[in-house]
Design an enzyme around this catalytic site. Structure first.
Site, PDB file in Angstrom:
ATOM      1  N   ARG A 112      32.137  32.180 -25.361  1.00  0.00           N
ATOM      2  CA  ARG A 112      31.343  32.330 -24.149  1.00  0.00           C
ATOM      3  C   ARG A 112      32.211  33.639 -24.077  1.00  0.00           C
ATOM      4  NH1 ARG A 112      32.664  30.065 -19.987  1.00  0.00           N
ATOM      5  NH2 ARG A 112      31.851  30.448 -17.954  1.00  0.00           N
ATOM      6  N   ARG A 121      30.871  31.825  -0.110  1.00  0.00           N
ATOM      7  CA  ARG A 121      31.588  32.004  -0.060  1.00  0.00           C
ATOM      8  C   ARG A 121      32.211  32.025   1.452  1.00  0.00           C
ATOM      9  NH1 ARG A 121      35.056  32.452  -4.589  1.00  0.00           N
ATOM     10  NH2 ARG A 121      33.459  33.559  -6.265  1.00  0.00           N
ATOM     11  N   LYS A 172      21.609  26.261 -16.673  1.00  0.00           N
ATOM     12  CA  LYS A 172      22.643  25.769 -16.358  1.00  0.00           C
ATOM     13  C   LYS A 172      22.550  24.445 -15.036  1.00  0.00           C
ATOM     14  CE  LYS A 172      27.198  27.664 -16.305  1.00  0.00           C
ATOM     15  NZ  LYS A 172      27.850  28.645 -15.367  1.00  0.00           N
ATOM     16  N   THR A 205      32.443  21.940 -19.251  1.00  0.00           N
ATOM     17  CA  THR A 205      34.055  21.873 -18.596  1.00  0.00           C
ATOM     18  C   THR A 205      34.605  20.644 -18.353  1.00  0.00           C
ATOM     19  OG1 THR A 205      31.385  22.782 -16.698  1.00  0.00           O
ATOM     20  CG2 THR A 205      33.838  22.616 -15.986  1.00  0.00           C
TER      21      THR A 205
END
Length: 484
Positions: free
Chosen positions: A39, A80, A221, A279
């Site tokens: 990846r 953000r 995802k 993860t």
């Protein structure tokens, strides 16, 4: 050319490249230790560095004559906060905090939120999670200029920390300008898979598909609660699925993630789409040479669930023990698959074949392998679709996937149980049988007396024509009689 024995497992290992692993010698060590695919995280590094990494992986592929899948993972539209007067501030527990459209530096009472699409969208009672959920805000009121919140969990907040909005579908595209540039780079450099981050709705896949222009496979995802609500549609439109537990675990309660992981894996498996569990699988190995017992169980459970691949993130990208992390993940997977109860557990999910000849024959491969001593299933495919059908059945023996397309061979490298080989096309039944036998011997999938299943479509070279299943026995001297 170096010879590498077939993996002693069917689940695949996807290792993330980064500062700790992008050098050719370390990539070689990771591949030998068990990495089947790599990846490339487009969130970090520049295109020049990523190009070097991809070249090194392709050199490794030639060195070992083993197709290797490369997944380029796009960053996605990360929300953000702005910046603070002193670089950071402290939000008091149970205090009030405002996110607004004022670009001035923030303090302990407010900060700029440079995402106008959020203003007027949020409603009273909805949550805002900052810095991976370490700070939790609850909306008291919101309008076009500010979002006034109470701090359920306060703490230190600093410049440009990420914001998650779990309770609303945010009207932002899945691809940012950076993502479009990164996607163009990935396709140009021959990425086999594209990871699309922060998918919220099926429509998010459409733009990526258009930009890909038929090149590469698209992996959605699943890391947003909104995606879970439309999971069936997303699974149908994607080529593969990643259970991205990092952000998913931020926006959901921790106890909700394990059953959801199983649900996503099952949905993808039922659809015959490869599914990756990702993860924090061996998170402690970023700094430690050995994992915790809980991490070992986590990896094992993903293998028992029948995931096509398990992924290492920072463990191999930036950790102190990248090779050891791959080695241990390989050992865990191999041990699980040696368990007498493994196949029963994997097949607990019912994946009934579609009412097609191809699906019926793929199902028959599994039944024959359970009944007769078979060493491998040789699958002749142009697009990889037949290999996916067979893999969905989770047969007890590995698949030797023979294809004239290196592109297909690389994509299939992420598929459960598949050992892809790019080889010249076949033109007749006799040639198919002969080539299947030679390839099985050459790649370590049988010996004299071993039985193979051959699965293909006639006429040869016609996509979607799978209609032929044949069981053959190796004499053991096929390689001596002809070389190719």
């Amino acid at each position: 050319m170096q010879k590498l024995d077939p993996r002693a497992r069917k689940v695949k290992i996807l290792a993330t490249t980064g500062p700790a692993s992008r050098e050719p010698e370390m990539l070689r060590k990771l591949f030998r230790a068990g990495a089947d695919a790599f990846r490339v995280n487009m969130s970090h590094g520049d295109h020049a560095t990523h190009a070097q990494t991809i070249r090194a992986i392709r050199a490794l592929e030639k060195e070992f004559a083993r197709p290797i899948a490369i997944l380029c993972d796009l960053q996605g539209p990360k929300l953000r906060v702005g910046e603070f007067r002193d670089g950071q501030a402290v939000i008091r527990h149970s205090g009030h905090f405002t996110l607004d459209r004022n670009p001035e530096p923030g303090d302990e009472t407010r900060v700029h939120l440079p995402h106008p699409e959020l203003f007027g969208l949020l409603e009273k009672g909805q949550r805002l999670l900052i810095n991976d959920g370490k700070i939790r805000l609850r909306v008291i009121r919101a309008n076009e200029d500010e979002i006034f919140c109470s701090a359920e969990v306060g703490g230190v907040i600093s410049d440009r920390k990420g914001v998650n909005v779990p309770d609303a579908e945010v009207p932002i595209p899945a691809l940012t300008e950076k993502d479009r540039r990164d996607l163009a780079f990935a396709i140009e450099h021959g990425a086999d898979w594209i990871g699309l981050s922060f998918v919220q709705r099926p429509e998010d896949l459409a733009e990526a598909r258009k930009l890909m222009g038929g090149r590469g496979s698209l992996c959605a995802k699943i890391e947003k609660p909104m995606a879970v609500r439309r999971l069936d549609e997303i699974v149908e439109l994607a080529d593969g699925i990643m259970v991205a537990r990092g952000d998913l675990g931020v926006e959901l309660e921790p106890q909700e993630v394990p059953p959801l992981q199983k649900k996503i894996v099952n949905k993808a498996r039922t659809a015959g789409k490869p599914v990756i569990v990702a993860t924090q699988m061996l998170e402690s190995m970023i700094e430690s040479p050995a994992p915790t017992r809980a991490e070992v169980s986590d990896v094992a459970n993903a293998v028992y669930d029948g995931a096509d691949a398990v992924m290492l993130s920072a463990e191999t990208a930036a950790g102190d023990w990248p090779e050891e992390a791959v080695t241990i993940m390989d050992k865990i997977a191999a041990q699980v698959e040696r368990d007498d109860a493994y196949l029963e557990r994997v097949r607990f999910l019912d994946t009934p074949p579609d009412r097609t000849t191809a699906d019926a024959l793929s199902h028959a491969c599994m039944t024959i392998a359970d009944t007769v001593s078979i060493s491998a299933i040789t699958v002749f495919t142009g697009s990889g679709s037949t290999a996916r059908r067979v893999a969905r059945e989770r047969p007890s023996v590995p698949m030797l996937v023979l294809t004239p397309s290196m592109t297909t061979a690389r994509r299939v490298a992420l598929l459960w149980g598949a050992h892809p080989v790019a080889t010249k096309d076949i033109g007749s039944f006799e040639e198919m049988i002969a080539k299947g036998k030679r390839m099985a011997l050459r790649h370590g999938f049988g010996k004299a007396g071993s039985k193979l299943i051959a699965l293909a479509g006639v006429p040869f070279g016609t996509p979607g024509s799978t209609n032929l299943l044949h069981v053959v026995t190796l004499t053991g001297d096929e390689l001596a009689r002809r070389q190719d």
